[in-house]
Enzyme design. Structure first.
Site, PDB file in Angstrom:
ATOM      1  N   TYR A  46       2.636 -11.089  -7.021  1.00  0.00           N
ATOM      2  CA  TYR A  46       2.885 -11.011  -8.459  1.00  0.00           C
ATOM      3  C   TYR A  46       3.924 -12.063  -8.865  1.00  0.00           C
ATOM      4  CZ  TYR A  46       0.037  -6.877  -8.349  1.00  0.00           C
ATOM      5  OH  TYR A  46      -1.027  -6.030  -8.186  1.00  0.00           O
ATOM      6  N   GLY A 106      -3.445   1.959 -12.067  1.00  0.00           N
ATOM      7  CA  GLY A 106      -3.914   0.569 -12.059  1.00  0.00           C
ATOM      8  C   GLY A 106      -4.216   0.080 -10.656  1.00  0.00           C
ATOM      9  N   HIS A 113      -1.770  -1.324  -2.435  1.00  0.00           N
ATOM     10  CA  HIS A 113      -0.948  -2.397  -1.894  1.00  0.00           C
ATOM     11  C   HIS A 113      -0.280  -2.011  -0.575  1.00  0.00           C
ATOM     12  CE1 HIS A 113      -1.133  -5.658  -4.753  1.00  0.00           C
ATOM     13  NE2 HIS A 113      -1.073  -4.800  -5.749  1.00  0.00           N
ATOM     14  N   ARG A 155      -9.362   2.115  -7.016  1.00  0.00           N
ATOM     15  CA  ARG A 155     -10.703   1.566  -7.129  1.00  0.00           C
ATOM     16  C   ARG A 155     -11.631   2.340  -6.194  1.00  0.00           C
ATOM     17  NH1 ARG A 155     -12.877  -3.208  -9.069  1.00  0.00           N
ATOM     18  NH2 ARG A 155     -11.048  -4.437  -9.606  1.00  0.00           N
ATOM     19  N   TYR A 183     -10.079  -0.392 -16.840  1.00  0.00           N
ATOM     20  CA  TYR A 183      -8.880  -1.121 -16.436  1.00  0.00           C
ATOM     21  C   TYR A 183      -8.988  -2.618 -16.648  1.00  0.00           C
ATOM     22  CZ  TYR A 183      -7.481   3.195 -14.409  1.00  0.00           C
ATOM     23  OH  TYR A 183      -7.155   4.497 -14.244  1.00  0.00           O
TER      24      TYR A 183
END
Ligand code: SAM
Length: 279
Positions: free
Chosen positions: A42, A149, A154, A183, A200
């Site tokens: 990010y 989200g 991660h 997901r 999303y």
């Protein structure tokens, strides 16, 4: 610009602008499977693009009041958003009257969330915190924790997942609720990718596609209209596996929704949403 005293004269020297930080995945990106790497993914450039990817307006339309209703039904007032990102859910929940603390491990994301919050007339209470050591950096207890989200993906090893879930559990009131979405990786692992990106990832100018998928990695490629390309390396969580982990950490009742519906065909939804109650 820097002011520097040069002998007896004051001179102004131009400070070279630092090059924007690029995403880092090491020499062999498909071998980078680390829970720590999100901070290298990010980067500012990608964070700036994130809202193009998720498009706040269409996202608000597609998810409706699903999360607000889930929280209200359980009498939640104080909510900890542990994966704030650019602040979409923190802002929505503040607007709906909840008391919200906005945490994230990425300083870039939190800075963007803070700016977005201001644009909507809110001063976000932000805390930089990694889920695995949440209790060290975030204080108090909460009626609800949200991790939305497709963020939990991660974490690349089971120890980190258990640790993060245990930290969430400890920060919840005795009747608290945890909401995590993911997901539908079962569909991707078993049948290939066929997302229509309805939920999303609503920005219609952006494509989000898997570039590499195996049992330990789903590497997604995000392409934007200005031809910039970013990637995310994620762990393909299976639905039943995540439910089991939540049970094992102590959550007693877990309801799983597919794309915000109570009844769904297992291979069909793009996303699953787990609503896990402590008692
Ligand atoms: N919830 C936001 C949304 O739906 O738009 C952001 C989702 S983004 C896919 C995942 C977020 O999780 C990022 O902001 C990232 O910094 C954060 N994150 C990933 N791993 C983390 C960790 N171990 N601790 C804290 N935050 C983490």
């Amino acid at each position: 610009m820097v002011w520097r005293l040069d002998k007896r004269r004051l001179v102004i020297r131009e400070k070279p602008l630092a090059a924007p930080r690029k995403q880092e995945f090491g020499d062999n990106p498909v071998e980078t499977r680390l829970s720590e790497n999100y901070k290298n993914e990010y980067v500012k450039g990608f964070v700036e693009k994130w809202d193009e990817l998720i498009d706040w307006e269409s996202r608000a339309k597609t998810e409706g009041d699903f999360f607000i209703e889930q929280l209200r039904e359980r009498g939640a007032k104080k909510v900890l958003d542990v994966a704030t990102g650019t602040g979409f859910h923190s802002v929505r929940l503040l607007e709906a009257g909840f008391e919200v603390v906005s945490a994230d491990g990425s300083p870039e994301m939190l800075a963007k969330a803070f700016d977005n919050g201001k644009q909507y007339g809110h001063i976000l209470r932000t805390v930089q915190a990694d889920w695995r050591w949440l209790n060290r950096d975030v204080h108090g207890t909460y009626d609800a924790i949200i991790c939305l989200g497709n963020s939990f993906t991660h974490l690349f090893n089971e120890r980190d997942r258990r640790k993060a879930l245990a930290e969430y559990y400890a920060m919840l009131e005795h009747d608290g609720v945890l909401i995590i979405d993911q997901r539908n990786y079962d569909g991707i692992l078993d049948d290939g990718f066929n997302s229509k990106h309805t939920y999303y990832y609503c920005g219609d100018q952006v494509s989000a596609e898997p570039e590499h998928v195996d049992d330990g990695l789903a590497r997604f490629r995000y392409s934007f209209p200005d031809e910039s390309v970013y990637h995310l390396n994620m762990f393909p969580l299976r639905r039943k596996y995540l439910r089991r982990l939540m049970h094992e950490v102590g959550f007693q009742k877990i309801d799983t929704y597919g794309d915000f519906q109570e009844t769904y065909r297992e291979d069909d939804p793009d996303f699953f949403i787990h609503v896990a109650e402590k008692i």
